[in-house]
Design a protein around this motif. Structure first.
Motif, PDB file in Angstrom:
ATOM      1  N   GLU A   1       0.843  -1.212   0.000  1.00 37.28           N
ATOM      2  CA  GLU A   1       0.000   0.000   0.000  1.00 37.28           C
ATOM      3  C   GLU A   1       0.868   1.247   0.000  1.00 37.28           C
ATOM      4  OE1 GLU A   1      -3.323   0.517  -0.548  1.00 37.28           O
ATOM      5  OE2 GLU A   1      -3.269  -1.620  -0.987  1.00 37.28           O
ATOM      6  N   ASP A   2       1.949   1.236   0.783  1.00 33.06           N
ATOM      7  CA  ASP A   2       2.883   2.370   0.781  1.00 33.06           C
ATOM      8  C   ASP A   2       3.459   2.571  -0.619  1.00 33.06           C
ATOM      9  OD1 ASP A   2       2.609   2.693   3.579  1.00 33.06           O
ATOM     10  OD2 ASP A   2       4.324   1.378   3.984  1.00 33.06           O
ATOM     11  N   VAL A   3       3.891   1.471  -1.232  1.00 30.88           N
ATOM     12  CA  VAL A   3       4.471   1.531  -2.581  1.00 30.88           C
ATOM     13  C   VAL A   3       3.441   2.086  -3.565  1.00 30.88           C
ATOM     14  CG1 VAL A   3       5.295   0.108  -4.517  1.00 30.88           C
ATOM     15  CG2 VAL A   3       6.171  -0.291  -2.195  1.00 30.88           C
ATOM     16  N   PHE A   4       2.239   1.561  -3.505  1.00 32.81           N
ATOM     17  CA  PHE A   4       1.202   2.021  -4.431  1.00 32.81           C
ATOM     18  C   PHE A   4       0.923   3.513  -4.237  1.00 32.81           C
ATOM     19  CE2 PHE A   4      -3.274   2.618  -5.693  1.00 32.81           C
ATOM     20  CZ  PHE A   4      -3.129   2.325  -7.046  1.00 32.81           C
ATOM     21  N   ASN A   5       0.879   3.969  -2.996  1.00 35.52           N
ATOM     22  CA  ASN A   5       0.650   5.395  -2.741  1.00 35.52           C
ATOM     23  C   ASN A   5       1.791   6.254  -3.272  1.00 35.52           C
ATOM     24  OD1 ASN A   5      -1.916   5.164  -1.599  1.00 35.52           O
ATOM     25  ND2 ASN A   5      -1.056   4.673   0.408  1.00 35.52           N
ATOM     26  N   ARG A   6       3.036   5.755  -3.208  1.00 37.57           N
ATOM     27  CA  ARG A   6       4.174   6.497  -3.770  1.00 37.57           C
ATOM     28  C   ARG A   6       4.042   6.589  -5.296  1.00 37.57           C
ATOM     29  NH1 ARG A   6       4.433   5.661   0.978  1.00 37.57           N
ATOM     30  NH2 ARG A   6       6.176   5.890   2.396  1.00 37.57           N
ATOM     31  N   ILE A   7       3.563   5.502  -5.916  1.00 38.89           N
ATOM     32  CA  ILE A   7       3.357   5.504  -7.376  1.00 38.89           C
ATOM     33  C   ILE A   7       2.307   6.544  -7.753  1.00 38.89           C
ATOM     34  CG2 ILE A   7       2.446   4.139  -9.313  1.00 38.89           C
ATOM     35  CD1 ILE A   7       3.830   1.670  -7.953  1.00 38.89           C
ATOM     36  N   LEU A   8       1.180   6.556  -7.029  1.00 40.18           N
ATOM     37  CA  LEU A   8       0.123   7.543  -7.298  1.00 40.18           C
ATOM     38  C   LEU A   8       0.635   8.973  -7.127  1.00 40.18           C
ATOM     39  CD1 LEU A   8      -3.026   5.961  -5.586  1.00 40.18           C
ATOM     40  CD2 LEU A   8      -2.425   5.928  -8.023  1.00 40.18           C
ATOM     41  N   LYS A   9       1.385   9.192  -6.056  1.00 38.48           N
ATOM     42  CA  LYS A   9       1.950  10.528  -5.797  1.00 38.48           C
ATOM     43  C   LYS A   9       2.874  10.946  -6.934  1.00 38.48           C
ATOM     44  CE  LYS A   9       4.607  13.007  -2.283  1.00 38.48           C
ATOM     45  NZ  LYS A   9       5.344  12.872  -1.013  1.00 38.48           N
ATOM     46  N   PHE A  10       3.716  10.016  -7.383  1.00 37.79           N
ATOM     47  CA  PHE A  10       4.633  10.288  -8.495  1.00 37.79           C
ATOM     48  C   PHE A  10       3.851  10.637  -9.755  1.00 37.79           C
ATOM     49  CE2 PHE A  10       7.247   8.940 -12.118  1.00 37.79           C
ATOM     50  CZ  PHE A  10       8.433   9.602 -11.853  1.00 37.79           C
ATOM     51  N   MET A  11       2.810   9.883 -10.054  1.00 41.02           N
ATOM     52  CA  MET A  11       2.016  10.128 -11.264  1.00 41.02           C
ATOM     53  C   MET A  11       1.228  11.438 -11.174  1.00 41.02           C
ATOM     54  SD  MET A  11       0.639   6.307 -12.222  1.00 41.02           S
ATOM     55  CE  MET A  11      -0.152   6.850 -13.764  1.00 41.02           C
ATOM     56  N   ASN A  12       0.791  11.800 -10.000  1.00 40.18           N
ATOM     57  CA  ASN A  12       0.010  13.031  -9.828  1.00 40.18           C
ATOM     58  C   ASN A  12       0.835  14.290 -10.011  1.00 40.18           C
ATOM     59  OD1 ASN A  12      -2.859  12.715  -9.394  1.00 40.18           O
ATOM     60  ND2 ASN A  12      -2.283  11.439  -7.645  1.00 40.18           N
ATOM     61  N   ARG A  13       2.169  14.162  -9.943  1.00 44.57           N
ATOM     62  CA  ARG A  13       3.023  15.332 -10.156  1.00 44.57           C
ATOM     63  C   ARG A  13       2.961  15.839 -11.596  1.00 44.57           C
ATOM     64  NH1 ARG A  13       8.826  14.439  -7.812  1.00 44.57           N
ATOM     65  NH2 ARG A  13       8.392  12.242  -8.026  1.00 44.57           N
ATOM     66  N   ASN A  14       2.676  14.926 -12.533  1.00 42.68           N
ATOM     67  CA  ASN A  14       2.576  15.313 -13.946  1.00 42.68           C
ATOM     68  C   ASN A  14       1.506  14.429 -14.592  1.00 42.68           C
ATOM     69  OD1 ASN A  14       2.878  16.109 -16.600  1.00 42.68           O
ATOM     70  ND2 ASN A  14       4.733  14.919 -16.922  1.00 42.68           N
ATOM     71  N   GLN A  15       0.276  14.860 -14.544  1.00 40.31           N
ATOM     72  CA  GLN A  15      -0.833  14.045 -15.031  1.00 40.31           C
ATOM     73  C   GLN A  15      -0.842  13.894 -16.556  1.00 40.31           C
ATOM     74  OE1 GLN A  15      -4.384  15.649 -13.254  1.00 40.31           O
ATOM     75  NE2 GLN A  15      -3.744  15.015 -11.213  1.00 40.31           N
ATOM     76  N   ARG A  16      -0.006  14.642 -17.240  1.00 39.55           N
ATOM     77  CA  ARG A  16       0.083  14.540 -18.706  1.00 39.55           C
ATOM     78  C   ARG A  16       1.280  13.707 -19.142  1.00 39.55           C
ATOM     79  NH1 ARG A  16      -2.165  19.806 -21.620  1.00 39.55           N
ATOM     80  NH2 ARG A  16      -3.852  20.269 -20.170  1.00 39.55           N
ATOM     81  N   GLY A  17       1.846  12.958 -18.234  1.00 42.10           N
ATOM     82  CA  GLY A  17       3.061  12.201 -18.512  1.00 42.10           C
ATOM     83  C   GLY A  17       2.832  10.936 -19.321  1.00 42.10           C
ATOM     84  N   ASN A  18       3.942  10.379 -19.770  1.00 46.00           N
ATOM     85  CA  ASN A  18       3.960   9.080 -20.444  1.00 46.00           C
ATOM     86  C   ASN A  18       4.559   8.097 -19.444  1.00 46.00           C
ATOM     87  OD1 ASN A  18       4.839  11.139 -22.979  1.00 46.00           O
ATOM     88  ND2 ASN A  18       3.067   9.823 -23.226  1.00 46.00           N
ATOM     89  N   TYR A  19       3.672   7.314 -18.816  1.00 46.66           N
ATOM     90  CA  TYR A  19       4.079   6.455 -17.710  1.00 46.66           C
ATOM     91  C   TYR A  19       4.227   5.005 -18.118  1.00 46.66           C
ATOM     92  CZ  TYR A  19       3.328  10.397 -14.695  1.00 46.66           C
ATOM     93  OH  TYR A  19       3.425  11.631 -14.112  1.00 46.66           O
TER      94      TYR A  19
END
Length: 174
Positions: free
Chosen positions: A18-36
Motif C-alpha cells: 500500500e505504501d508503494v502504491f501510494n508512492r506511485i500515485l503521488k509520483f504520477m500526480n506530479r505530472n498528469q500529462r506524462g507518459n508512464y
C-alpha cells in the motif's frame, strides 16, 4: 500474507505494498500529462548457501524521472537449475503484479485519462531476465515466461529491453 511483503529503496525501508502504491500515485500526480511505464521484474543470484531474488518496481515518467523500490526474497539453498530459477523469478514478478487489482489499475489510469488527447499514456510491463539471442542459455524459456507475463495483463519485455530485471534488480542481487 500481503502484509508480510516488504519493499525498500535508498530513502525508505519496510514499506508495505500500500505504501508503494501510494508512492506511485503521488509520483504520477506530479505530472498528469506524462507518459508512464509501470515496470516490474525480478532477477536472482546464486550465492554460497542461498539464492537471492530481487523484484524491482519502477514507475517511469518518460523524460521526467522515475520512482523505484525493491523486494528481497532469500531461498536458503543454492538453486543451480536455470529453469527453476527463471520460473521462480517469473513467479515473484507475478506475485507483485497480482497485488495490482483492477481498482488499483483504474486509479492509475484515472490520473492520466483526462489528458490522453494531449499525449498522456500509461503502460504496464513485466521485465524478464532472459534473452532470445543464439548464445543465450535462457532462450528456450522465452515463450513460456512471456506467455505467463502476458496472461497477467502486462506487456512482456526480454533482454535487451528488460532493464528492471537485468539492470535495476540485478544491482541488488550481488
Amino acid at each position: 500474507m500481503v502484509n508480510d511483503i516488504r519493499f525498500q529503496n535508498l530513502q525508505e525501508r519496510n514499506m508495505s505494498f500500500e505504501d508503494v502504491f501510494n508512492r506511485i500515485l503521488k509520483f504520477m500526480n506530479r505530472n498528469q500529462r506524462g507518459n508512464y511505464r509501470l515496470m516490474i521484474g525480478t532477477d536472482s543470484q546464486v550465492h554460497h548457501d542461498y539464492t537471492l531474488f530481487i523484484t524491482g518496481i519502477v514507475i517511469q515518467s518518460e523524460g521526467k524521472g522515475v520512482w523505484a523500490c525493491i523486494r528481497k526474497v532469500s531461498v536458503p539453498r543454492k538453486m543451480g537449475r536455470l529453469h527453476e530459477r527463471i520460473s521462480r523469478e517469473t513467479s515473484l514478478t507475478e506475485e507483485i503484479v497480482a497485488l495490482i487489482t483492477e481498482e488499483k489499475k483504474n486509479r492509475m489510469i484515472d490520473i492520466i485519462l483526462p489528458h490522453i488527447y494531449h499525449g498522456a499514456t500509461f503502460t504496464m510491463e513485466g521485465h524478464i531476465d532472459i534473452g532470445s539471442g543464439k548464445k543465450n542459455k535462457t532462450k528456450i524459456y522465452v515463450e513460456e515466461m512471456m506467455a505467463r507475463i502476458e496472461s497477467m495483463g502486462l506487456e512482456p519485455k526480454i533482454k535487451p529491453n528488460s532493464f528492471v530485471a537485468s539492470s535495476y534488480a540485478n544491482r541488488f542481487t550481488k
